[in-house]
Structures are given as C-alpha cells and as structure tokens.
Design an enzyme around this catalytic site. Structure first.
Site, mmCIF file in Angstrom:
data_model
loop_
_atom_site.group_PDB
_atom_site.id
_atom_site.type_symbol
_atom_site.label_atom_id
_atom_site.label_comp_id
_atom_site.label_asym_id
_atom_site.label_seq_id
_atom_site.Cartn_x
_atom_site.Cartn_y
_atom_site.Cartn_z
ATOM 1 N N SER A 67 14.284 -6.450 10.618
ATOM 2 C CA SER A 67 14.001 -7.859 10.324
ATOM 3 C C SER A 67 13.157 -7.970 9.062
ATOM 4 O O SER A 67 12.681 -6.967 8.517
ATOM 5 C CB SER A 67 13.261 -8.516 11.498
ATOM 6 O OG SER A 67 11.927 -8.047 11.566
ATOM 7 N N SER A 69 10.159 -9.393 8.710
ATOM 8 C CA SER A 69 8.767 -9.751 8.975
ATOM 9 C C SER A 69 7.771 -9.012 8.089
ATOM 10 O O SER A 69 6.616 -9.427 7.974
ATOM 11 C CB SER A 69 8.415 -9.491 10.443
ATOM 12 O OG SER A 69 8.369 -8.107 10.727
ATOM 13 N N LYS A 124 4.194 -3.670 12.097
ATOM 14 C CA LYS A 124 3.364 -4.727 11.522
ATOM 15 C C LYS A 124 2.205 -4.094 10.751
ATOM 16 O O LYS A 124 1.971 -2.892 10.790
ATOM 17 C CB LYS A 124 2.786 -5.644 12.613
ATOM 18 C CG LYS A 124 3.806 -6.290 13.529
ATOM 19 C CD LYS A 124 4.670 -7.325 12.836
ATOM 20 C CE LYS A 124 5.705 -7.911 13.796
ATOM 21 N NZ LYS A 124 6.646 -8.823 13.124
ATOM 22 N N SER A 220 6.853 -14.172 10.883
ATOM 23 C CA SER A 220 6.579 -12.958 11.627
ATOM 24 C C SER A 220 6.036 -13.303 13.015
ATOM 25 O O SER A 220 5.059 -14.034 13.137
ATOM 26 C CB SER A 220 5.558 -12.083 10.878
ATOM 27 O OG SER A 220 5.144 -11.000 11.680
#
Length: 272
Positions: A67, A69, A124, A220
């Site tokens: 993705s 994010s 992250k 996100s």
C-alpha cells in the site's frame, strides 16, 4: 508470512523424520542403490530449507510493500529487507525474545504484526516509545512529541503513481532517545481528496508498547486510528533498511532505479 514459516518448518521436520527413519529404524533400504526416493529428496532439501529458515528467522526477511501508507519513502511494489536481530533475537513462529539487543527508536521504520490480526504484517514509522506523550493536530498537520513540535521543512510536491493530485512533501526531523536527530520524508495531502484515516488526539504510550505513523500522513491507518493504537513489543518483527527490488504488479512494473535504496532515517544532528 507466519503461515509460510509454519509450512517451511513442517517440511523441515518431515525431512528430518525421513532421514532419522532410514538411519536408525529401517537402515537397510538406505544401503541399496538406488536409495529410496523419499530419503534422496529429504537429504537434498533438508540443508537448503534449514538454511532458509534460519536466515529468515534470525537474520533478514523479505517483505513486499502492498500500500501507499509509507510514500514517498516506500512505494507500492518495493521489496524490502527487514533486519530480524536489530531489536533482539526472537524464536521463529513463537516470536519469543531470547536475547535483548537494541530497542526500537523514534524514526525507525518497523515491521510488526498487526495487533487486531497478528497474521498480517504492517510497516510504519516509529514515532513514540514507552512513556512518550504524542499529540497530533490533524487540521494543522502537526505532530508533537512530549510537548515539543516535531519540525518539518517543505521540499516540494510528489505525484504518486496512479494518482491525479500531487501531495506536498516535507523532511521531518525527530529526536531519538539518545539525543541524536534524524530526518525522513513525509507527505501531506494537497487538495480535496483525503482518506480520513488520521485524527487529532493525544496519546500516552504505555510500557512495552510503541506509537507508529505512516509517512503518508493523511493516507495511513496507524496508531491515530481507532483500529489499533499501540504496538506491543512482542509484535515487532524487525527494522526495515533496504530495497532489493521493485515490481508493481498491475502498476508501474519493474523499476531498477529503486534497487539498492537505503530507507533508514538520515542523522542530521549528533547528541550533545
């Protein structure tokens, strides 16, 4: 990834059982020429699979970015390597830490098992360590750590692949626990289209947990969202540090310029 580890470990165990069977329980067929097919395959695959299992479990593991994010630092289709021993040695499958080493720190890109569904891996930026007070003002797009504004400097714009609107780019600088400061790129939405995954709020990071955010701040699902808030230490998989390949399936395809990209935060100021 956890399912792959279980399957790999199971195959290794089957190979070991086959070799032990023909070594101690029924050794006569092993003396024949040709030897049993099962034994031949077990001897061939066992050392290779064991090496793969040990490397993935204790040294480095590959992951693919699914993705956006973490744009613009990590693009969809990047294949990254994750250092499995940066934060200590954990047993594969069981995820039990058996040796402490460095602790995760602000600015690190971490891969972790998603708290609501541990079979999924998320990636992250680590923003808060145990004891930190994190505040995020969504309207001003401003992050605060322990009451101090986390500075960001505008660097331009960025158009993600497949998107129609550019995002604003910034270099954000954050202080690590040892006093050093590191910087990394982040995005903020620039226009009407924003996936409202971030919210304003104040969070106190509990002991044994971490607060994480995506570099693509307005797009996100991370510790600011209600789905999950803090990442337990036992869910940490490792520290992402390197892009070894890029291939966007159904997207931008193979991109050789991404190969070899170092994705760790850059130190900009040493500790006093």
């Amino acid at each position: 990834m956890q399912l792959f580890e279980i399957i790999l470990f199971s195959v290794i165990c089957v190979c070991a059982v086959v070799m032990l069977y023909y070594r101690f329980i029924n050794p006569e067929p092993a003396q024949q020429d040709p030897e049993p097919v099962a034994l031949d395959y077990a001897r061939s695959f066992f050392p290779v699979l064991l090496l793969v299992f040990l490397l993935r479990g204790f040294v480095a593991e590959p992951f693919r970015i699914p993705s956006g994010s973490m744009l613009s630092n990590l693009e969809v289709g990047d294949f990254i390597l994750v250092n499995k021993f940066s934060y200590g040695v954990r047993l594969p499958i069981l995820h039990k830490k058996v040796l402490d080493m460095n602790e995760p720190d602000r600015g690190d890109i971490v891969v972790f098992r998603y708290p609501p569904q541990p079979s999924l891996n998320y990636i992250k930026r680590l923003i808060g360590v145990p004891g930190d007070v994190i505040r995020y003002d969504e309207r001003r797009k401003q992050l605060y750590v322990n009451g101090k504004k986390v500075e960001k400097t505008a660097t331009g714009t960025y158009l993600p692949y497949g998107e129609s609107e550019e995002s604003l780019t910034f270099d954000q600088t954050i202080a690590r626990t040892d006093g050093t400061k590191v910087k990394f790129p982040i995005l903020n939405a620039n226009g009407r289209y924003v996936r409202r995954t971030s919210i304003s709020g104040t969070w106190v990071v509990p002991e044994g947990h971490y607060f994480v955010m995506g570099d693509n701040r307005d797009n996100s699902a991370d510790s600011r969202s209600p789905a999950f808030t803090f990442v337990p230490d036992e869910n940490i998989v490792g520290k992402a540090f390197f892009i070894w390949m890029h291939y966007g399936f159904g997207g931008d395809g193979f991109e050789p310029s991404r190969i070899g990209t170092n994705i760790t935060a850059v130190e900009v100021e040493a500790a006093n």
